[in-house]
Design a protein around this motif. Structure first.
Motif, PDB file in Angstrom:
ATOM      1  N   THR A  53      26.830 -11.294  -5.445  1.00  0.00           N
ATOM      2  CA  THR A  53      26.653 -11.187  -4.000  1.00  0.00           C
ATOM      3  C   THR A  53      25.615 -10.114  -3.713  1.00  0.00           C
ATOM      4  O   THR A  53      25.731  -8.985  -4.190  1.00  0.00           O
ATOM      5  CB  THR A  53      27.974 -10.829  -3.292  1.00  0.00           C
ATOM      6  OG1 THR A  53      28.907 -11.896  -3.460  1.00  0.00           O
ATOM      7  CG2 THR A  53      27.749 -10.611  -1.806  1.00  0.00           C
ATOM      8  N   THR A  54      24.594 -10.493  -2.951  1.00  0.00           N
ATOM      9  CA  THR A  54      23.533  -9.562  -2.583  1.00  0.00           C
ATOM     10  C   THR A  54      23.536  -9.380  -1.070  1.00  0.00           C
ATOM     11  O   THR A  54      23.580 -10.359  -0.325  1.00  0.00           O
ATOM     12  CB  THR A  54      22.156 -10.083  -3.031  1.00  0.00           C
ATOM     13  OG1 THR A  54      22.148 -10.209  -4.453  1.00  0.00           O
ATOM     14  CG2 THR A  54      21.043  -9.123  -2.617  1.00  0.00           C
ATOM     15  N   SER A  55      23.504  -8.127  -0.637  1.00  0.00           N
ATOM     16  CA  SER A  55      23.497  -7.835   0.794  1.00  0.00           C
ATOM     17  C   SER A  55      22.259  -7.024   1.152  1.00  0.00           C
ATOM     18  O   SER A  55      21.723  -6.271   0.326  1.00  0.00           O
ATOM     19  CB  SER A  55      24.752  -7.052   1.191  1.00  0.00           C
ATOM     20  OG  SER A  55      24.824  -5.826   0.478  1.00  0.00           O
ATOM     21  N   LYS A  80      22.800  -8.040   9.573  1.00  0.00           N
ATOM     22  CA  LYS A  80      23.216  -7.951   8.178  1.00  0.00           C
ATOM     23  C   LYS A  80      23.007  -9.318   7.515  1.00  0.00           C
ATOM     24  O   LYS A  80      23.363 -10.353   8.083  1.00  0.00           O
ATOM     25  CB  LYS A  80      24.695  -7.557   8.047  1.00  0.00           C
ATOM     26  CG  LYS A  80      25.105  -6.334   8.872  1.00  0.00           C
ATOM     27  CD  LYS A  80      24.407  -5.076   8.422  1.00  0.00           C
ATOM     28  CE  LYS A  80      24.860  -3.879   9.273  1.00  0.00           C
ATOM     29  NZ  LYS A  80      24.046  -2.682   9.016  1.00  0.00           N
ATOM     30  N   SER A  82      23.608 -11.501   3.867  1.00  0.00           N
ATOM     31  CA  SER A  82      24.246 -11.537   2.549  1.00  0.00           C
ATOM     32  C   SER A  82      24.116 -12.939   1.963  1.00  0.00           C
ATOM     33  O   SER A  82      24.066 -13.927   2.697  1.00  0.00           O
ATOM     34  CB  SER A  82      25.724 -11.144   2.629  1.00  0.00           C
ATOM     35  OG  SER A  82      26.477 -12.131   3.280  1.00  0.00           O
ATOM     36  N   THR A  84      25.709 -15.128  -1.500  1.00  0.00           N
ATOM     37  CA  THR A  84      26.511 -15.198  -2.724  1.00  0.00           C
ATOM     38  C   THR A  84      26.008 -16.382  -3.542  1.00  0.00           C
ATOM     39  O   THR A  84      26.006 -17.519  -3.055  1.00  0.00           O
ATOM     40  CB  THR A  84      28.006 -15.375  -2.395  1.00  0.00           C
ATOM     41  OG1 THR A  84      28.465 -14.232  -1.669  1.00  0.00           O
ATOM     42  CG2 THR A  84      28.830 -15.503  -3.673  1.00  0.00           C
ATOM     43  N   THR A 312      21.935  -1.108  -6.787  1.00  0.00           N
ATOM     44  CA  THR A 312      21.655  -0.738  -5.400  1.00  0.00           C
ATOM     45  C   THR A 312      20.239  -0.191  -5.276  1.00  0.00           C
ATOM     46  O   THR A 312      19.829   0.670  -6.059  1.00  0.00           O
ATOM     47  CB  THR A 312      22.656   0.333  -4.901  1.00  0.00           C
ATOM     48  OG1 THR A 312      23.987  -0.134  -5.093  1.00  0.00           O
ATOM     49  CG2 THR A 312      22.443   0.628  -3.433  1.00  0.00           C
ATOM     50  N   LYS A 334      21.877  -4.410  -2.026  1.00  0.00           N
ATOM     51  CA  LYS A 334      22.918  -4.188  -3.036  1.00  0.00           C
ATOM     52  C   LYS A 334      23.347  -5.508  -3.659  1.00  0.00           C
ATOM     53  O   LYS A 334      23.644  -6.475  -2.955  1.00  0.00           O
ATOM     54  CB  LYS A 334      24.135  -3.503  -2.393  1.00  0.00           C
ATOM     55  CG  LYS A 334      25.243  -3.145  -3.370  1.00  0.00           C
ATOM     56  CD  LYS A 334      26.349  -2.384  -2.655  1.00  0.00           C
ATOM     57  CE  LYS A 334      27.465  -1.981  -3.621  1.00  0.00           C
ATOM     58  NZ  LYS A 334      28.541  -1.222  -2.918  1.00  0.00           N
ATOM     59  N   THR A 335      23.358  -5.541  -4.986  1.00  0.00           N
ATOM     60  CA  THR A 335      23.809  -6.724  -5.721  1.00  0.00           C
ATOM     61  C   THR A 335      25.063  -6.366  -6.516  1.00  0.00           C
ATOM     62  O   THR A 335      25.077  -5.374  -7.250  1.00  0.00           O
ATOM     63  CB  THR A 335      22.722  -7.234  -6.682  1.00  0.00           C
ATOM     64  OG1 THR A 335      21.578  -7.645  -5.931  1.00  0.00           O
ATOM     65  CG2 THR A 335      23.229  -8.422  -7.490  1.00  0.00           C
TER      66      THR A 335
END
Length: 380
Positions: A53-55, A80, A82, A84, A312, A334-335
């Motif tokens: 998951t990357t945000s 935001k 994200s 997945t 991160t 962040k992954t």
């Protein structure tokens, strides 16, 4: 007594010899730098089945109030993103689930979009459920843009939410021509991808190993971080450009480009040369520019056997070309490795909407949108 002393001395000698026998590589691997490099390398060796998951989020943004885009840019802080992604290499398929959420009062929406990808053919399937039945906040905006027609799609075409849109059919619908098939063999693509990944891992190893050891900091929680700035980024770009001199790298990239269809390689050689030239030019400008500053803090946390648990990236970009009104933006990517999420089966032929069906629906919806409207004097 003497035997005990002798055994103790022998034991001490064994321990000393064992310690002295540790290789330089093994010692280096235990340093913050070594842990960082190994975790990064392992992170690039994605297992056969994986879910990440990357945000992405903007932390802060400072734009001159006189900038006409200031208000629009400010909205970015409330958005935001994200995604997945699950990958099953053996089954030749992957799935990506995107979500975009905005809490800004001017644009309070939440949007989901899924992609189910056949790694062999490159064809992607998009379930239409989240498109025809979007979040209520997004539906409100879509209805405003379509004169209320978006809400009626589900009523007029009740079976649409159970269908999938394929990129092959979408291409055919938009161009009135079937998607060009690639002649590149699947094994050739896999070999090219594997070779490029191997070279990328070596590049990462060389680059981060070449940085000063004291730049790597290890925290109490086991995370290791390093900060790279303009000159560091420029050096990395130059190393990538140098790697592009390798004819095998060029050949591998051409194979992958060809797998995307003939349009992707209309003039591959020229495009490749321009890419390499752009990298070196950008690297030079980045080194020389003293008013455009980039600060990247990379932090990694390892999982079992130094596998990548979390990566991160905290970035701050500053533009000080106007000393009286400096501008900046900072964001975090962040992954995180997750437990593998099984991927859905590909839709059957009956579940995929054909280009003919899609064209008919688009035509019908468009006609209803503009039906009764006074569009004289427009280009419609």
């Amino acid at each position: 007594m003497k035997k005990g002393i002798l055994l103790s001395i022998l034991l001490a000698l064994v321990l000393v010899i064992s310690a002295c026998g540790e290789s330089a590589e093994e010692k280096a691997a235990k340093t913050p730098q070594g842990k960082f490099v190994q975790t990064m390398k392992n992170g690039m060796n994605v297992p056969d089945q994986s879910t990440y998951t990357t945000s992405f989020a903007v932390n802060d943004i400072n734009v001159s109030s006189t900038d006409p885009s200031a208000q629009t840019m400010g909205i970015l802080k409330d958005i935001k993103l994200s995604v997945t992604t699950s990958t099953d290499k053996k089954a030749n398929k992957s799935e990506a689930k995107f979500n975009v959420t905005s809490t800004n009062n001017l644009l309070p929406i939440s949007m989901d979009l899924d992609f189910l990808v056949d790694s062999k053919t490159g064809n992607a399937y998009i379930p239409l459920k989240t498109i025809v039945e979007p979040d209520a906040s997004l539906l409100s905006y879509l209805d405003q843009a379509t004169g209320g027609m978006w809400s009626k799609i589900n009523t007029d075409y009740p079976d649409l939410k159970n269908k999938y849109l394929s990129t092959e059919e979408l291409t055919s619908s938009l161009t009135d021509q079937p998607e060009a098939k690639t002649a590149v063999d699947t094994k050739e693509i896999e070999a090219a991808t594997k070779d490029l990944n191997k070279k990328a891992i070596k590049l990462v190893d060389t680059y981060f190993t070449g940085l000063e050891k004291d730049r790597f900091k290890e925290a109490d929680d086991g995370t290791v971080s390093v900060t790279i700035k303009n000159a560091d980024i420029a050096n990395l770009m130059n190393q990538v450009a140098k790697l592009m001199d390798d004819e095998k790298v060029k050949a591998d990239l051409k194979v992958i480009a060809e797998s995307q269809g003939s349009d992707a390689v209309t003039d591959f050689d020229s495009t490749y040369t321009e890419m390499k030239s752009s990298l070196t030019d950008a690297a030079k400008e980045l080194k020389e520019n003293k008013t455009y500053l980039i600060n990247n803090k990379l932090t990694v946390k390892s999982g079992k056997e130094n596998s990548l648990d979390t990566l991160t990236l905290q970035t701050k970009i500053e533009d000080k070309s106007d000393a009286s009104a400096p501008e900046s933006i900072s964001f975090t990517v962040k992954t995180k490795a997750e437990e593998f999420v099984p991927i859905e089966d590909f839709p059957t032929k009956d579940e995929v909407i054909s280009s003919e069906e899609l064209n008919k629906i688009i035509t019908d919806v468009t006609a209803k949108m503009y039906g009764g409207m006074d569009i004289s004097g427009t280009n419609y």
